[in-house]
Design a protein around this motif. Structure first.
Motif, PDB file in Angstrom:
ATOM      1  N   LEU A  80       5.672   4.280   9.550  1.00 24.18           N
ATOM      2  CA  LEU A  80       4.667   5.141  10.157  1.00 24.18           C
ATOM      3  C   LEU A  80       3.411   4.329  10.476  1.00 24.18           C
ATOM      4  O   LEU A  80       2.949   3.537   9.646  1.00 24.18           O
ATOM      5  N   CYS A  81       2.877   4.534  11.676  1.00 32.12           N
ATOM      6  CA  CYS A  81       1.542   4.022  12.006  1.00 32.12           C
ATOM      7  C   CYS A  81       0.756   5.208  12.533  1.00 32.12           C
ATOM      8  O   CYS A  81       0.941   5.623  13.676  1.00 32.12           O
ATOM      9  N   SER A 105       4.800   1.692   4.398  1.00 30.04           N
ATOM     10  CA  SER A 105       3.544   0.946   4.211  1.00 30.04           C
ATOM     11  C   SER A 105       3.547   0.102   2.943  1.00 30.04           C
ATOM     12  O   SER A 105       2.688  -0.754   2.761  1.00 30.04           O
ATOM     13  N   PHE A 149      -2.439  -3.498  15.804  1.00 30.26           N
ATOM     14  CA  PHE A 149      -2.974  -2.643  14.732  1.00 30.26           C
ATOM     15  C   PHE A 149      -4.307  -2.088  15.167  1.00 30.26           C
ATOM     16  O   PHE A 149      -4.981  -2.635  16.032  1.00 30.26           O
ATOM     17  N   ARG A 160       0.822  -1.213   0.000  1.00 32.45           N
ATOM     18  CA  ARG A 160       0.000   0.000   0.000  1.00 32.45           C
ATOM     19  C   ARG A 160       0.850   1.255   0.000  1.00 32.45           C
ATOM     20  O   ARG A 160       1.815   1.352   0.747  1.00 32.45           O
ATOM     21  N   CYS A 175      -6.336   0.433  12.383  1.00 39.89           N
ATOM     22  CA  CYS A 175      -6.914   0.325  11.031  1.00 39.89           C
ATOM     23  C   CYS A 175      -6.195  -0.711  10.185  1.00 39.89           C
ATOM     24  O   CYS A 175      -6.707  -1.166   9.181  1.00 39.89           O
ATOM     25  N   SER A 176      -4.961  -1.034  10.551  1.00 37.00           N
ATOM     26  CA  SER A 176      -4.126  -2.069   9.938  1.00 37.00           C
ATOM     27  C   SER A 176      -3.595  -1.716   8.544  1.00 37.00           C
ATOM     28  O   SER A 176      -3.041  -2.567   7.864  1.00 37.00           O
ATOM     29  N   PHE A 177      -3.738  -0.461   8.153  1.00 37.28           N
ATOM     30  CA  PHE A 177      -3.215  -0.067   6.843  1.00 37.28           C
ATOM     31  C   PHE A 177      -1.694  -0.224   6.801  1.00 37.28           C
ATOM     32  O   PHE A 177      -1.114  -0.595   5.781  1.00 37.28           O
ATOM     33  N   CYS A 178      -1.055   0.021   7.928  1.00 37.67           N
ATOM     34  CA  CYS A 178       0.409  -0.037   7.995  1.00 37.67           C
ATOM     35  C   CYS A 178       0.923  -1.445   8.231  1.00 37.67           C
ATOM     36  O   CYS A 178       2.124  -1.696   8.137  1.00 37.67           O
ATOM     37  N   THR A 179       0.024  -2.361   8.611  1.00 35.85           N
ATOM     38  CA  THR A 179       0.450  -3.652   9.162  1.00 35.85           C
ATOM     39  C   THR A 179       1.336  -4.489   8.228  1.00 35.85           C
ATOM     40  O   THR A 179       2.396  -4.957   8.648  1.00 35.85           O
ATOM     41  N   PRO A 180       0.932  -4.695   6.962  1.00 37.08           N
ATOM     42  CA  PRO A 180       1.786  -5.537   6.113  1.00 37.08           C
ATOM     43  C   PRO A 180       3.220  -5.008   6.002  1.00 37.08           C
ATOM     44  O   PRO A 180       4.165  -5.811   5.981  1.00 37.08           O
TER      45      PRO A 180
END
Ligand code: FES
Ligand code: FES
Lengths: 758, 162
Positions: B136-137, B53, B103, B43, B105-110
């Motif tokens: 960044l998270c 990300s 996490f 992402r 929102c988990s957008f940063c997770t992967p």
């Protein structure tokens, strides 16, 4: 169950990266959009010529103002005033405003076509600060205010004229005359810069018109508001517009109300194809932001440390369009009184148009700007009058049954406890001393405590379906955006039915399916939607017990429902399972409805009335090191305390506070949007500084204060953000004796202040 | 390839499977993974190599896919978060992220996952902090992330501080 640590129900999808964000959607035939944006802050639009661009390969449509001539589509939108054009009509009002948009078969083709669109501007004088915008002879951004959107009964429109977008005022007690009772009067001005939400997922929407039906998938926090805006825009019944919200990659207020959906929808209408808008990071920076604010605070003190009078003059920079400014300056206005018992209050709060991108909802919702002023000034007063800053606060904090500035009586008030809890950070030895002591690093302590309302009046509705296997679906328009809302709602539903979380399924926002909800914001969803879900489950539970009573030929009052079984009280063996009762009823599914509606509103002249259904209460204590050689501020210890009432899921409750603190540290030390004559100067993550992992304090404590005797849930998504900034500034002042009244406390600004002091 | 329009065929393996993708010179690895191959765990947030990300593992190293030109990836072996799990079981790093709920929102997770995987399984930096400071998270899930990573890295860190 309520109060238990519950891992997010969709955790697996989140760690495999399969969570279906809006940006992943691309139905067959989707067109991609690039937006041509204004390069000048204020101009009459002389000419927009897209004829060459529309002939380029791959280009399906180019939207300009000419497409609205003779069209039935209404080109303006906005939650309060419909004043924001989809693409500029007669004028542009900020750098970055959409002027034209290309839909093409691929993004590269769309971007390439932008270069062939010709635009001619006739520049107009521009204003960038509220002060300049209010000055005599300032250029006007809007000539008329006549297209008010319906709804939002709490918003009173007044004070418009010139560049004033809206005014909120409050008069309590004798107002300004109350200052006659003061022994000392303190007057200071404080400012907060505009900052951006920087949700990691940008704004995105996929719109698709099929005949007279419009479907939009979008990462909004307000599905119903977006649906109603689109229905009005296209003159469709609301029943012909469907808004679906996939999981959202961070909102923080920036995704409230229509943003990119109108553009996607118009282009889909033009092309009869699905159209996807997906903003770039640079575009995010001109799409929405926190209000810049200038707050003059005058506080009248009695010699004994009692606050007797407070005057607030607040100027909020609304940017070019109204968005939700009228509500924000109201909440920011009365919020600036702080959590203190003050007999005489006079507030004038203004939203002012300028030639900058529109400001809107932002985590903290006006309270950050106000508390930056009053909690900074509280320490200044304590120092000047020789009081301990914690004691001075304690002396004035609102208590249970007190009257707030709005005249409403407060319940569930725990301010002294919350503040005392936060300041336990200062107990000896909690935060290790500065590593090296060559005299260049100074340690300081500071605290702050805030009051925040939740949106009132408001409405949430929910439905549930009980299936013949005993499982339950919750239909809710609450948006899951990282706060764990759907998991918390599952826990609430499971508790209400007396079953395990595993048998609950949540259907997220889809306006064709899920009932009305005002918004997922204002830290309201767990409490408001939670109450609606609980009522819906009770509805279905009543039906279930009635059916069981018929089936078992007993009186319904003799039945109890526990652990998924219905039985005669005192005779567990008589029981049958929920599944058995539903199946035997031959109803297929049982449906239940619930709603939660609050009332309130403030008098336009006095600001008296009901501002909030309940009040959020938070405090932060911080210990910082200030390097006097470099000006660098390091937060070494921080404790955030919040009154939580009943906590549904401690994991997510704590994480939201972690998030608020990291937002707060970032705004305290780094964040600010910079403009040069209206031109954004830091619209990328290389130029816009944010706090990261390395900026978190090594001693970092979160405290949720619960009340076992009260099952009221208090929102936790924002409460601990506003106190972070003044707590840090107070700690800096304590460390090195300089008072900085303008955020952020960058090393440069601290160093300048230190030099000035020498 | 100067105007970016030239197309050529890129051969690469993603999560153990071979792919052949027509790319142009200005395509990045992120474009290929998301737009062409639909590995949506990759992402974009900053597009500048600053937020992490878009991190994937390429030939054993954590790489910002937003910066990596597609044409330089020919013959490379790419791993994304979609490829971490076995049929039934999550990868230990994924499981640790679930256990610690690392996490919101988990957008940063992967991105965090892939940097951690590179650190643990491949030849990334030896300590957790230097592997992850570039990530960044915005939701501020850092303490839980550090706890999860600490758990799999075996340094016994307790991210909650409590
Ligand atoms: S998107 Fe690649 S590092 Fe930020
Ligand atoms: S969990 Fe939302 S950005 Fe990290």
């Amino acid at each position: 169950m309520i109060g238990q640590r519950q891992t997010l129900l969709d955790a697996r999808d989140r760690v495999t990266g399969r969570i279906p964000y809006t940006i992943n959607l691309e139905p067959p035939g989707t067109l991609h959009v690039a937006i041509l944006r204004s390069t000048v802050p204020h101009a009459r639009l002389v000419r927009v010529d897209a004829s060459a661009a529309s002939q380029l390969p791959g280009v399906a449509a180019v939207l300009t103002r000419d497409d609205f001539a003779g069209s039935s589509i209404r080109p303006l939108f906005g939650p309060v005033f419909r004043d924001q054009p989809i693409v500029a009509m007669d004028r542009v009002r900020y750098v970055g405003e959409p002027v034209a948009a290309v839909a093409a078969t691929d993004l590269r083709a769309a971007e390439a076509a932008l270069e062939s669109i010709e635009v001619e501007y006739e520049e107009l004088p521009a204003v960038f600060t509220p002060q300049d915008a209010l000055a005599a002879g300032a250029p006007l951004l809007h000539e008329s205010f006549d297209d008010r959107a319906p709804g939002y009964a709490d918003i009173v429109l007044q004070g418009q004229g010139g560049n004033v977008c809206n005014k909120f005022q409050l008069r309590k007690g004798d107002g300004l005359a109350g200052f006659e009772l003061a022994d000392e009067i303190f007057e200071h001005e404080f400012s907060s810069p505009p900052v951006q939400h920087v949700s990691m997922e940008p704004h995105a929407a996929v719109a698709s018109f099929e005949g007279d039906y419009l479907t939009v998938h979008t990462c909004t926090q307000t599905p119903y508001a977006v649906r109603d805006a689109l229905a009005y825009m296209f003159r469709l019944p609301a029943s012909h517009v469907r808004v679906v919200v996939p999981p959202v990659g961070g909102g923080f207020g920036g995704k409230t109300y229509a943003k990119v959906e109108p553009l996607a929808a118009v282009l889909s209408k033009m092309t009869h194809r699905p159209v996807k808008v997906h903003l770039t990071r640079e575009e995010e920076f001109v799409t929405n932001r926190k209000h810049q604010a200038f707050i003059k605070l005058r506080t009248g003190m009695r010699r004994d440390g009692t606050i007797v009078a407070r005057e607030v003059q607040a100027l909020f920079n609304a940017g070019a369009y109204t968005d939700i400014s009228p509500r924000l300056i109201k909440n920011g206005g009365y919020g600036a009184v702080g959590p203190y018992r003050i007999s005489h209050v006079h507030i004038d709060s203004y939203a002012v148009f300028t030639n900058l991108p529109s400001a809107g909802a932002f985590r903290g919702y006006g309270v950050s700007q106000g508390s930056w002023a009053y909690e900074s000034q509280m320490d200044m007063i304590a120092e000047a009058m020789g009081f301990d800053p914690i004691e001075l606060r304690m002396r004035n904090l609102l208590l249970e049954g007190d009257t707030f500035a709005t005249g409403e009586t407060l319940h569930g008030i725990r301010f002294p406890e919350v503040l005392r809890d936060a300041t336990t950070l200062f107990e000896a030895g909690r935060v290790p001393p500065p590593a090296e002591d060559d005299g260049s690093v100074k340690r300081g302590r500071g605290c702050a405590v805030i009051i925040k309302s939740t949106i009132t009046p408001s409405t949430s509705a929910a439905s549930v379906k009980l299936n013949s296997d005993g499982s339950l679906q919750v239909l809710t328009s609450t948006v899951d955006m990282g706060q764990g809302a759907h998991t918390a709602l599952s826990q609430i539903a499971a508790s209400a039915l007396g079953v395990g979380v595993g048998s609950i399924g949540v259907v997220g926002p889809d306006t064709d399916v899920t009932p009305f909800d005002l918004t997922t914001s204002s830290s309201r969803s767990t409490a408001a939607m939670g109450a609606a879900v609980r009522e819906a489950v009770f509805d279905v539970r009543r039906q279930l017990l009635d059916l069981a009573a018929q089936q078992m030929e007993v009186d319904v009052t003799d039945l109890e429902l526990a652990d998924g079984r219905i039985s005669v009280v005192g005779d567990p063996a008589s029981g049958r399972s929920i599944a058995e009762v539903v199946t035997a009823s031959r109803r297929g599914t049982l449906a239940g409805n619930g709603s939660f509606v609050t009332e309130g509103g403030l008098h336009p002249e006095t600001g008296q009335g009901i501002a909030s259904e309940h009040w959020h209460q938070g405090a932060v204590a911080a210990e910082v090191d200030v390097d006097v050689a470099t000006g660098k501020v390091t937060v070494r210890g921080l404790r955030a305390s919040v009154y939580a009432g009943t906590v549904v899921n401690p994991i997510n409750a704590r994480m939201q506070i972690d998030g608020s603190v990291s937002f707060g540290i970032s705004q305290a030390l780094f964040e600010q949007l910079i403009h040069d004559e209206g031109h954004p100067a830091n619209s990328s993550l290389s130029e816009y500084a944010l706090a990261g992992l390395a900026d978190l304090p090594e001693v970092f404590e979160v405290s949720l204060i619960e009340d076992p005797d009260n099952d009221e849930m208090h929102g936790l998504g924002e409460t601990c953000l506003p106190p972070v900034m003044p707590a840090i500034a107070n700690a800096v002042a304590d460390a090195v004796g300089v008072r900085i009244r303008h955020l952020p406390l960058t090393a440069e600004r601290v160093l300048d202040a230190l030099e000035e002091q020498r | 390839m100067s105007d970016g329009s030239e197309i050529f065929l890129l051969n690469l393996r993603v999560n153990g499977r071979a792919h052949r993708v027509p790319v142009s010179a200005d395509d990045t690895l992120l474009d290929v993974l998301r737009r062409d191959l639909r590995f949506f765990s990759c992402r974009e947030t900053c597009g500048l190599g600053l937020c992490g990300s878009c991190t994937v593992v390429v030939d054993g190293r954590a790489v910002s896919a937003c910066l990596a030109p597609a044409f330089t990836q020919d013959g490379c072996e790419v791993r994304t978060a979609e490829g971490l799990e076995d049929t039934d079981d999550l990868h230990p790093v994924q499981q640790a992220f679930v256990d610690e709920q690392a996490f919101q929102c988990s957008f940063c997770t992967p991105g965090f996952l892939m940097s951690t995987v590179a650190m643990l399984e491949e030849d990334g930096p030896a300590d957790v902090e230097s592997a992850l400071t570039g990530h960044l998270c915005r939701c501020g899930s850092y303490r839980q992330i550090m706890a999860a990573v600490g758990k799999v890295a075996g340094d016994g860190r307790d991210g909650t501080g409590e």
